[in-house]
Design an enzyme around this catalytic site. Structure first.
Site, PDB file in Angstrom:
ATOM      1  N   GLY A  11       0.869  -1.185   0.000  1.00 43.49           N
ATOM      2  CA  GLY A  11       0.000   0.000   0.000  1.00 43.49           C
ATOM      3  C   GLY A  11       0.897   1.223   0.000  1.00 43.49           C
ATOM      4  O   GLY A  11       1.837   1.298   0.797  1.00 43.49           O
ATOM      5  N   LYS A  12       0.614   2.153  -0.896  1.00 42.97           N
ATOM      6  CA  LYS A  12       1.516   3.308  -1.027  1.00 42.97           C
ATOM      7  C   LYS A  12       1.617   4.114   0.262  1.00 42.97           C
ATOM      8  O   LYS A  12       2.686   4.611   0.609  1.00 42.97           O
ATOM      9  CB  LYS A  12       1.043   4.227  -2.161  1.00 42.97           C
ATOM     10  CG  LYS A  12       1.309   3.644  -3.532  1.00 42.97           C
ATOM     11  CD  LYS A  12       0.850   4.581  -4.621  1.00 42.97           C
ATOM     12  CE  LYS A  12       0.880   3.895  -5.975  1.00 42.97           C
ATOM     13  NZ  LYS A  12       2.218   3.412  -6.344  1.00 42.97           N
ATOM     14  N   GLY A  13       0.495   4.267   0.967  1.00 41.72           N
ATOM     15  CA  GLY A  13       0.525   5.056   2.203  1.00 41.72           C
ATOM     16  C   GLY A  13       1.458   4.427   3.218  1.00 41.72           C
ATOM     17  O   GLY A  13       2.345   5.088   3.786  1.00 41.72           O
ATOM     18  N   ASN A  15       3.798   2.156   2.718  1.00 48.18           N
ATOM     19  CA  ASN A  15       5.187   2.126   2.225  1.00 48.18           C
ATOM     20  C   ASN A  15       5.889   3.462   2.482  1.00 48.18           C
ATOM     21  O   ASN A  15       7.050   3.507   2.917  1.00 48.18           O
ATOM     22  CB  ASN A  15       5.232   1.872   0.714  1.00 48.18           C
ATOM     23  CG  ASN A  15       4.770   0.479   0.322  1.00 48.18           C
ATOM     24  OD1 ASN A  15       4.593  -0.383   1.178  1.00 48.18           O
ATOM     25  ND2 ASN A  15       4.549   0.267  -0.957  1.00 48.18           N
ATOM     26  N   GLU A  31      -4.639   6.334  -3.198  1.00 49.20           N
ATOM     27  CA  GLU A  31      -5.214   4.990  -3.034  1.00 49.20           C
ATOM     28  C   GLU A  31      -6.321   4.953  -1.980  1.00 49.20           C
ATOM     29  O   GLU A  31      -6.786   3.881  -1.618  1.00 49.20           O
ATOM     30  CB  GLU A  31      -4.115   3.976  -2.681  1.00 49.20           C
ATOM     31  CG  GLU A  31      -3.227   3.640  -3.864  1.00 49.20           C
ATOM     32  CD  GLU A  31      -2.236   2.521  -3.581  1.00 49.20           C
ATOM     33  OE1 GLU A  31      -1.750   1.913  -4.554  1.00 49.20           O
ATOM     34  OE2 GLU A  31      -1.907   2.261  -2.400  1.00 49.20           O
ATOM     35  N   THR A  49       9.573  12.253 -10.715  1.00 49.28           N
ATOM     36  CA  THR A  49      10.543  11.157 -10.631  1.00 49.28           C
ATOM     37  C   THR A  49      10.693  10.534 -12.019  1.00 49.28           C
ATOM     38  O   THR A  49       9.712  10.348 -12.742  1.00 49.28           O
ATOM     39  CB  THR A  49      10.138  10.093  -9.591  1.00 49.28           C
ATOM     40  OG1 THR A  49       8.944   9.445 -10.020  1.00 49.28           O
ATOM     41  CG2 THR A  49       9.923  10.713  -8.218  1.00 49.28           C
ATOM     42  N   ASP A  96      15.445  -4.456  -7.702  1.00 47.14           N
ATOM     43  CA  ASP A  96      13.982  -4.402  -7.607  1.00 47.14           C
ATOM     44  C   ASP A  96      13.554  -2.958  -7.397  1.00 47.14           C
ATOM     45  O   ASP A  96      13.755  -2.401  -6.310  1.00 47.14           O
ATOM     46  CB  ASP A  96      13.522  -5.283  -6.429  1.00 47.14           C
ATOM     47  CG  ASP A  96      12.010  -5.310  -6.286  1.00 47.14           C
ATOM     48  OD1 ASP A  96      11.312  -4.785  -7.182  1.00 47.14           O
ATOM     49  OD2 ASP A  96      11.527  -5.870  -5.290  1.00 47.14           O
ATOM     50  N   GLY A 140       9.515   4.668  -5.932  1.00 49.44           N
ATOM     51  CA  GLY A 140       8.751   5.917  -5.872  1.00 49.44           C
ATOM     52  C   GLY A 140       8.287   6.198  -4.443  1.00 49.44           C
ATOM     53  O   GLY A 140       8.290   7.355  -3.993  1.00 49.44           O
ATOM     54  N   ASP A 141       7.909   5.144  -3.714  1.00 44.97           N
ATOM     55  CA  ASP A 141       7.464   5.327  -2.323  1.00 44.97           C
ATOM     56  C   ASP A 141       8.649   5.719  -1.427  1.00 44.97           C
ATOM     57  O   ASP A 141       8.505   6.553  -0.537  1.00 44.97           O
ATOM     58  CB  ASP A 141       6.803   4.045  -1.811  1.00 44.97           C
ATOM     59  CG  ASP A 141       5.487   3.765  -2.521  1.00 44.97           C
ATOM     60  OD1 ASP A 141       4.856   4.721  -3.008  1.00 44.97           O
ATOM     61  OD2 ASP A 141       5.095   2.584  -2.594  1.00 44.97           O
TER      62      ASP A 141
HETATM   63  P1  ADP Z   1       7.802   4.926  -9.569  1.00 45.63           P
HETATM   64  O1  ADP Z   1       8.324   3.743  -8.849  1.00 45.63           O
HETATM   65  O2  ADP Z   1       6.752   5.678  -8.797  1.00 45.63           O
HETATM   66  O3  ADP Z   1       7.425   4.716 -11.008  1.00 45.63           O
HETATM   67  P2  ADP Z   1      10.350   5.998 -10.466  1.00 45.63           P
HETATM   68  O4  ADP Z   1      10.521   4.778 -11.304  1.00 45.63           O
HETATM   69  O5  ADP Z   1      10.433   7.315 -11.148  1.00 45.63           O
HETATM   70  O6  ADP Z   1       9.029   5.976  -9.595  1.00 45.63           O
HETATM   71  O7  ADP Z   1      11.487   5.928  -9.335  1.00 45.63           O
HETATM   72  C1  ADP Z   1      11.507   6.805  -8.236  1.00 45.63           C
HETATM   73  C2  ADP Z   1      12.925   7.260  -7.961  1.00 45.63           C
HETATM   74  O8  ADP Z   1      13.736   6.119  -7.662  1.00 45.63           O
HETATM   75  C3  ADP Z   1      13.608   7.936  -9.145  1.00 45.63           C
HETATM   76  O9  ADP Z   1      13.339   9.333  -9.128  1.00 45.63           O
HETATM   77  C4  ADP Z   1      15.071   7.625  -8.895  1.00 45.63           C
HETATM   78  O10 ADP Z   1      15.617   8.612  -8.029  1.00 45.63           O
HETATM   79  C5  ADP Z   1      15.042   6.290  -8.164  1.00 45.63           C
HETATM   80  N1  ADP Z   1      15.318   5.160  -9.088  1.00 45.63           N
HETATM   81  C6  ADP Z   1      14.422   4.422  -9.785  1.00 45.63           C
HETATM   82  N2  ADP Z   1      15.027   3.478 -10.544  1.00 45.63           N
HETATM   83  C7  ADP Z   1      16.365   3.647 -10.327  1.00 45.63           C
HETATM   84  C8  ADP Z   1      17.550   2.993 -10.805  1.00 45.63           C
HETATM   85  N3  ADP Z   1      17.496   1.981 -11.685  1.00 45.63           N
HETATM   86  N4  ADP Z   1      18.749   3.430 -10.351  1.00 45.63           N
HETATM   87  C9  ADP Z   1      18.850   4.453  -9.466  1.00 45.63           C
HETATM   88  N5  ADP Z   1      17.773   5.117  -8.984  1.00 45.63           N
HETATM   89  C10 ADP Z   1      16.548   4.717  -9.396  1.00 45.63           C
END
Ligand code: ADP
Length: 292
Positions: A38-40, A42, A137, A213, A238, A243-244
């Site tokens: 759950g995003k909250g 997390n 959510e 992001t 992973d 994002g969380d």
């Molecule tokens: P969401 O999971 O909400 O789609 P993102 O994929 O944009 O969000 O990822 C959130 C943040 O996590 C990014 O702004 C970045 O700082 C970090 N991040 C995501 N993937 C990577 C990665 N492969 N290597 C380094 N940092 C990452």
């Protein structure tokens, strides 16, 4: 200074399978994993593990899954005074199948999360918090009421994506969309370049600032100035919950008095470390994991 997170809490049931089932098909998978999500929840765990005092406002059902949800939050030090138990209602769950190639299907049953309403929000709690952090959510009227009652900085992670009322966006200090959420809010295709994302974030009216992001491209701060913060290179295993981790870390730094740019740099570092561990909540780093 304290953080209040208003949002969802679930138990995720994850079944690893060789290939995703087609409609009407049954596939036999391997042993399932049960993980708090759950995003909250997390994001509350992310901020609490970084050392901020965090209060979670949300709903669990009156079933046995509630204990799993509570246990994970308590273990990370999150205050559950305002976690409500809804009678005759199941807790929220997500049923996830993950194929060997990484493709997945997810069905979410919000359960008790859908019962969070304005009446369950405490005005004193919200007005005294340094930072309010919310996502989408839980019902929009609960999010709107929380934002309205907030006395500190308002952060909104608009996930899952949907269009939002102008009155709500006008009360947001920092909106934190990813690329696809930004596209939905701007009513445009998902931006493919950093410049496109900057232009799209600038076009949004309401929030004082937008932090987009960008996955492995890091993040973009769009306020009076536009600043790109590149990702920290890591061996990502992973990205679930990255994002969380980012949103929780941004709240942590802003509650400590950082500027938005410094908070974004911190969030980029925390999110990178979170991708080196598996699991949404289990992969959230502690402060010393990021500063060492
Ligand atoms: P969401 O999971 O909400 O789609 P993102 O994929 O944009 O969000 O990822 C959130 C943040 O996590 C990014 O702004 C970045 O700082 C970090 N991040 C995501 N993937 C990577 C990665 N492969 N290597 C380094 N940092 C990452």
């Amino acid at each position: 200074m304290s953080i209040v997170v208003v949002g969802s809490c679930n138990v995720d049931f994850i079944v690893p399978v060789a290939g995703l089932p087609a409609p009407g098909e049954t596939v036999l998978g391997r042993d399932h994993l049960r993980a708090p999500g759950g995003k909250g929840a997390n994001q509350a765990v992310a901020a609490a593990r970084l050392g901020s005092p965090v209060t979670f406002v949300g709903c669990v059902g009156d079933d046995e899954l509630a204990a799993t949800i509570r246990g994970a939050l308590v273990e990370s030090g999150v205050d559950l005074t305002w976690l409500h138990e809804v009678p005759d209602t199941p807790s929220g769950i997500a049923l996830i199948t993950v194929a060997d190639g990484g493709e997945n299907t997810i069905a979410v049953s919000p359960g008790a999360n859908a019962r969070l309403g304005p009446a369950q929000l405490d005005a004193g709690l919200l007005s005294s918090a340094a930072v309010l952090l919310a996502q989408l959510e839980v019902p929009l009227d609960a999010v709107s009421a929380a934002v309205e009652a907030a006395g500190g900085t308002v952060l909104l992670n608009p996930a899952p994506a949907r269009s939002l009322p102008a009155e709500l966006l006008a009360r947001v200090d920092v909106l934190i969309p990813n690329r696809s959420e930004l596209g939905v809010l701007a009513d445009a295709p998902e931006p493919t370049t950093i410049d496109e994302a900057a232009a799209m974030a600038k076009s949004l009216t309401g929030p004082s600032a937008v932090v987009v992001t960008l996955g492995a491209d890091g993040a973009l701060v769009v306020a009076d100035e536009v600043e790109h913060v590149p990702a920290v290179p890591v061996d990502a295993v992973d990205a679930t919950g990255a994002g969380d981790a980012f949103c929780g870390a941004l709240a942590d730094a802003l509650a400590r008095g950082s500027s938005l740019l410094a908070a974004t740099r911190w969030a980029v570092r925390v999110a990178a470390v979170s991708t080196t561990q598996r699991g949404a909540q289990t992969g959230m780093p502690r402060r010393e994991d990021v500063t060492s």
